[in-house]
Design an enzyme around this catalytic site. Structure first.
Site, mmCIF file in Angstrom:
data_model
loop_
_atom_site.group_PDB
_atom_site.id
_atom_site.type_symbol
_atom_site.label_atom_id
_atom_site.label_comp_id
_atom_site.label_asym_id
_atom_site.label_seq_id
_atom_site.Cartn_x
_atom_site.Cartn_y
_atom_site.Cartn_z
ATOM 1 N N ASP A 123 4.793 8.293 0.775
ATOM 2 C CA ASP A 123 4.637 7.946 2.141
ATOM 3 C C ASP A 123 5.617 7.937 3.061
ATOM 4 O OD1 ASP A 123 2.987 7.636 4.333
ATOM 5 O OD2 ASP A 123 2.199 5.611 4.095
ATOM 6 N N ASP A 161 0.732 -1.155 0.033
ATOM 7 C CA ASP A 161 0.017 0.071 0.056
ATOM 8 C C ASP A 161 0.898 1.218 -0.026
ATOM 9 O OD1 ASP A 161 0.674 -1.156 2.853
ATOM 10 O OD2 ASP A 161 -0.361 0.723 3.509
#
Length: 549
Positions: free
Chosen positions: A357, A347
């Site tokens: 991220d 993810d």
């Protein structure tokens, strides 16, 4: 009612007049307070940002969920989002947002000019950035949405995850023909927030802002950070995870990238996992998977689309190979600067090979290629050889041993944690630092597949020191494993260490490449004792019974 309004107005006027005398800050105007609460302003029309031209292709070409009806302005409630790649959301306003930092190089990608010289103009520019980049007001053409994706987290399929704190704003097209997706991280809850509040704090937002830009200027493929905005809004966080939470200011980071689609974007179609029982929210919707593949390949890999326009199977295979190559190169470049991603799960892996991220991450302060943290450090011989010829020693015999990767070559200390312990990682890490065939390589001249190194745990450290693998001259190199019970017929003598602690497992042995005859003569008996050449009359290459440790 009229008298009540007049009385309230007179009281407010008196309070404003008395506040400077009492040493208090002046009370804000009612319209300003209301604007801060609702996320609007008296003049919310952009000026500096008015030139941003949005063309939200992802929302046009991929299915978007319309949220279920509910009270206007109510935050999104966590839920499954089947049959869609995005869900429309609305940013939650912050109280009194103010700008922390702008990245001028990133904003230049969007076609925004340099900061003005006039102080008043700069202040107006910063106020506009704080308003629109906090989510308190929306730019014309922006369509906020949250992306739905799944992910394998630390080896387990976690099911639906999605943008729990980030929001897609839209895609900006520039005069240079580039397309950049804008995203607000920390703008409030979404359908994918689960039990979280959709907020990010100033502490973590500054880390992401700085590291995104630092990685770009280090030459690493990465998403960019355009702005960081903080506020008077607070959330409770346990900073050190010690049971002592405290209030921290909320912040929002403007992130910029060609796309924020990930590996997990294609996992929303995954059927129920055999281990966890979780499934993606869009199981069986193959038409959406084809739609997403067409969009991703056609938009971000046009050269692959052009090369395989009539064959979707070959196109998808070429797309997979290119994503693999980009991701591998990205991770290799991380290692070049000592960057460690804390949550490298599907993810958080970009479909276009970008670092994405910046949650938990870190940098290795100093890199020592022959050391792996924990119990996987290599021997003193390895460190001495890695320092170069100065510590490698002299003499024909020693040079011969180093050249063929004999007992003096670097050898990892094998861990007792199983086949994927620190010993195996030591070999894998070392192989990234040295070229094949190097004398410093733990695989010596047999630097081929790492599967040549077979490992079995050692019951004692003392046994590890004594059980040095003996060298048998053979044409094929690598490590050979013999069954612990091999050759143990009636009356046969068991090999030392066989069947102790781990019955049925083999004994690890290092088998180097045989030296030519003249080299073996030059090496002399020292090389023979080290396990290199074989004396006349010694055991034949295929006779391993005398070589067990």
């Amino acid at each position: 009612m009229a008298s009540l309004k007049a009385t309230f107005g007179a009281s407010l006027t008196a309070a404003r007049a008395l506040s400077p005398l009492l040493g208090c800050l002046p009370l804000p105007a009612l319209c300003s307070a209301s604007a801060a609460t609702r996320g609007t302003a008296m003049d919310s029309a952009p000026r500096w940002l008015a030139g941003l031209r949005f063309d939200n292709r992802a929302l046009r070409e991929l299915p978007v969920e319309t949220p279920p009806p509910g009270p206007e302005g109510a935050p999104s409630t966590p839920r499954l989002v089947p049959g869609a790649c995005f869900s429309r959301v609305r940013p939650t306003p912050l109280r009194q947002p103010r700008l922390v930092a702008l990245s001028e190089p990133t904003l230049a990608l969007l076609g925004l000019g340099p900061p003005p010289d006039d102080a008043a103009a700069r202040q107006a520019r910063e106020a506009e950035a704080a308003l629109f980049f906090s989510g308190n007001a929306l730019l014309p053409g922006a369509e906020p949405a949250a992306h739905c994706y799944c992910g394998h987290q630390f080896g387990q399929f976690a099911g639906q995850l999605g943008d729990g704190a980030a929001m897609y704003l839209g895609e900006v097209c520039t005069a240079a023909g580039e397309r950049w997706e804008l995203q607000l991280k920390g703008a409030g809850p979404t359908p994918f927030s689960r039990q979280a509040d959709g907020r990010k704090v100033l502490r973590s937002s500054i880390r992401e802002f700085l590291c995104s830009e630092a990685m770009f200027h280090l030459g690493i493929p990465t998403t960019r950070a355009g702005a960081c905005v903080t506020s008077q809004s607070t959330v409770e966080r346990d900073v050190f995870y010690d049971g002592n939470p405290k209030q921290e200011p909320c912040a929002v980071v403007l992130r910029v990238a060609p796309t924020f689609l990930r590996f997990g974007s294609f996992e929303i179609f995954k059927p129920a996992d055999e281990r966890t029982g979780r499934a993606g929210p869009s199981v069986g919707r193959n038409e959406i998977r084809v739609q997403m593949l067409d969009y991703v390949v056609g938009t971000f890999y046009p050269e692959i689309q052009a090369a395989h326009a009539g064959d979707s199977v070959q196109r998808n295979a070429a797309f997979f190979r290119e994503v693999t190559r980009r991701t591998a190169r990205m991770v290799a470049e991380w290692q070049c600067v000592g960057f460690c991603h804390g949550v490298l799960n599907t993810d958080n892996m970009s479909i276009v090979g970008l670092t994405i991220d910046y949650g938990p991450f870190g940098f290795l302060d100093s890199a020592v290629p022959w050391r792996v943290s924990g119990r996987g450090a290599l021997s003193r011989v390895a460190r001495r050889q890695a320092r170069g010829a100065e510590g490698a020693g002299t003499g024909a015999g020693r040079e011969q041993r180093l050249a063929r990767g004999s007992a003096a070559s670097p050898r990892p200390r094998w861990s007792r944690r199983g086949p994927w312990g620190t010993g195996r990682r030591a070999v894998a890490t070392w192989a990234l630092w040295v070229p094949p065939g190097s004398r410093h390589c733990p695989l010596g001249q047999h630097h081929g597949s790492h599967s040549e190194w077979q490992v079995r745990p050692r019951p004692r450290v003392q046994r590890l020191r004594q059980c040095r693998a003996l060298h048998v001259p053979q044409a094929a190199g690598g490590v050979q494993v013999e069954p612990a019970e091999a050759g143990r017929g009636p009356g046969a003598r068991a090999a030392p260490g066989a069947g102790r602690g781990h019955p049925g497992r083999g004994v690890r042995r290092r088998v180097p490449q045989a030296l030519p005859a003249q080299d073996a003569q030059q090496a002399g008996p020292r090389a023979d004792r080290a396990g290199g050449g074989r004396r006349a009359g010694g055991p034949a290459p295929g006779d391993h019974a005398a070589d067990r440790c």
